[in-house]
Design a protein around this motif. Structure first.
Motif, mmCIF file in Angstrom:
data_model
loop_
_atom_site.group_PDB
_atom_site.id
_atom_site.type_symbol
_atom_site.label_atom_id
_atom_site.label_comp_id
_atom_site.label_asym_id
_atom_site.label_seq_id
_atom_site.Cartn_x
_atom_site.Cartn_y
_atom_site.Cartn_z
ATOM 1 N N SER A 89 0.654 -1.258 0.132
ATOM 2 C CA SER A 89 0.093 0.134 -0.144
ATOM 3 C C SER A 89 1.104 1.153 0.104
ATOM 4 O O SER A 89 1.893 1.227 0.543
ATOM 5 N N TYR A 103 -0.342 9.010 -4.363
ATOM 6 C CA TYR A 103 -1.132 7.702 -4.843
ATOM 7 C C TYR A 103 -1.919 7.619 -3.357
ATOM 8 O O TYR A 103 -2.765 6.978 -3.659
ATOM 9 N N ARG A 146 -5.540 6.688 -3.569
ATOM 10 C CA ARG A 146 -6.168 5.469 -2.746
ATOM 11 C C ARG A 146 -7.491 5.786 -1.880
ATOM 12 O O ARG A 146 -8.272 4.985 -1.894
ATOM 13 N N CYS A 177 -10.302 6.283 -3.793
ATOM 14 C CA CYS A 177 -11.073 5.088 -4.355
ATOM 15 C C CYS A 177 -11.910 4.263 -3.026
ATOM 16 O O CYS A 177 -12.918 3.626 -3.340
ATOM 17 N N PHE A 192 -8.328 0.388 -5.725
ATOM 18 C CA PHE A 192 -7.068 1.084 -6.245
ATOM 19 C C PHE A 192 -6.320 0.540 -7.271
ATOM 20 O O PHE A 192 -5.536 1.176 -8.115
#
Lengths: 251, 251
Positions: free
Chosen positions: A205, B173, B177, B180, B187
């Motif tokens: 992640s 990012y 994410r 999302c 993601f």
């Protein structure tokens, strides 16, 4: 066999054209542009037409045109087949004057003169009836391994997310390059780092992947960096993003 | 043959250890940590020691330790060989108490448990005399195709640039994410886009690669996105970066 017609002549139109042209299960009836002169890319490879001419019958008409043009272009056409657009930001309902409408949105950034492999590009589809949806699903799977049912609201959120990971990320590259230029450094030295930053989050992640002075709360480096940044805009971005990282990762 | 000792036990130490271990031209004398218990990764593969013990002779001692520790650790050691650190942000002069000092900075992001190929990682070197510099150059070329002479000021600018293209990009990012997750989207659908965003600038300047509503001046989409963003922090970032892109690309 699915017959399609592509409306538009830009990066997305060219990429879709090349991808579909390589497939036996798809026949491209025409590529349609505002003027014949805008269609030079396709010349001699497919039948061409302008928006003012009557178009050949096709199962799916794909508008790969700018967001603003989708409403007006669709309202001037009257096509028997399924009419779809390829935009992340425009709702399905913006397509006017047609019974069967849909969306065929490839979630990717397209560049002039760069042809991409569609196999791993997610295709987000939507349609106003089940039959059209199944047709788009079949068409999508001809190109890609990932075809997702995404309605207009979700697509808007996906597109917003794409703005952060693509547009804003690219702007971080611009600032990184500006700093290199200002300090007589080769920006290309940062390419392996840029590549690895993107690769890293395939396996973890981005929350776990976050590193750097802001995450560590390393005030000494944060102050040294602010001291180095001479442009007001760069300082604002540095401060806002560093504070955001601190807050996000401590919450 | 160059003999080296690695001081430190984290991601960078582990990556350097594996990379040098695979090379016939380098012999790793010891890996040194605060406590033996912090060195479990290396156990049984190399001689181990703590900072309190007398260390074996080596040509180069590489401190792969946190920025803050470089001054204090170096001041407590007294080594005959060349003592270098691996930090982007710390000046050469922070290394205390030693005659021959240098920097061996691999410009890359390292992750726990992920071993990288050093061949295309730029190694930025600096030293306080020509002989040490040549030694680091030889050592660098054993690992990498790119070994660059970068002094402390330029290295600081390079590191700042790396914060933008790595730390801040990764934060983009994270926000992508978050959006999302908030909208029940996967993601992972954005991974091909993230990859292509990084790939794209191998062949073109990020200035030419910039796309999106801010660049186009597409106010309709900009307003729709702001309307979608519920978190104040996300709105602030969206606004600042969109305005910055507009200003940067129109200037």
């Amino acid at each position: 066999m699915i017959s399609i017609t592509i409306l538009g002549s830009g990066n997305v139109a060219q990429n879709l054209f090349e991808a579909f042209l390589a497939k036996d299960d798809v026949s491209i009836m025409q590529v349609v542009g505002r003027k014949r002169s805008s269609l030079s890319y396709f010349k001699g490879r497919v039948a061409l037409a302008t928006f003012h001419e009557e178009l050949l019958l096709a199962d799916v008409y794909i508008m790969a045109i700018s967001d603003d043009a989708i409403g007006s272009v669709s309202s001037k056409l009257s096509l028997k087949g399924l009419l779809v657009h390829t935009s992340g930001a425009v709702p399905l309902s913006d397509i006017k004057n047609h019974e069967r409408i849909g969306v065929f949105y490839p979630l990717q950034t397209f560049t002039v003169g760069k042809l991409l492999d569609f196999r791993n590009i997610p295709i987000c589809i939507e349609a106003n009836n089940a039959e059209s949806f199944q047709l788009l699903k079949r068409l999508g799977h001809i190109l890609s391994d990932t075809v997702a049912n995404i309605d207009s609201n979700k697509r808007k959120a996906l597109h917003l997310s794409a703005v952060f990971v693509n547009n804003f990320t690219n702007y971080m590259y611009i600032i990184g390059r500006d700093i290199c230029v200002q300090n007589e450094l080769q920006f290309s030295m940062l390419q392996p780092l840029i590549q690895e930053t993107a690769d890293k989050i395939r396996a973890m992640s981005p929350i776990d992947a976050q590193t750097g002075p802001a995450k560590r709360g390393d005030l000494k480096t944060l102050h040294a960096h602010l001291h180095l940044l001479k442009e007001k805009n760069q300082r604002e971005i540095y401060t806002l993003l560093s504070n955001s990282i601190k807050a996000r990762l401590q919450s």
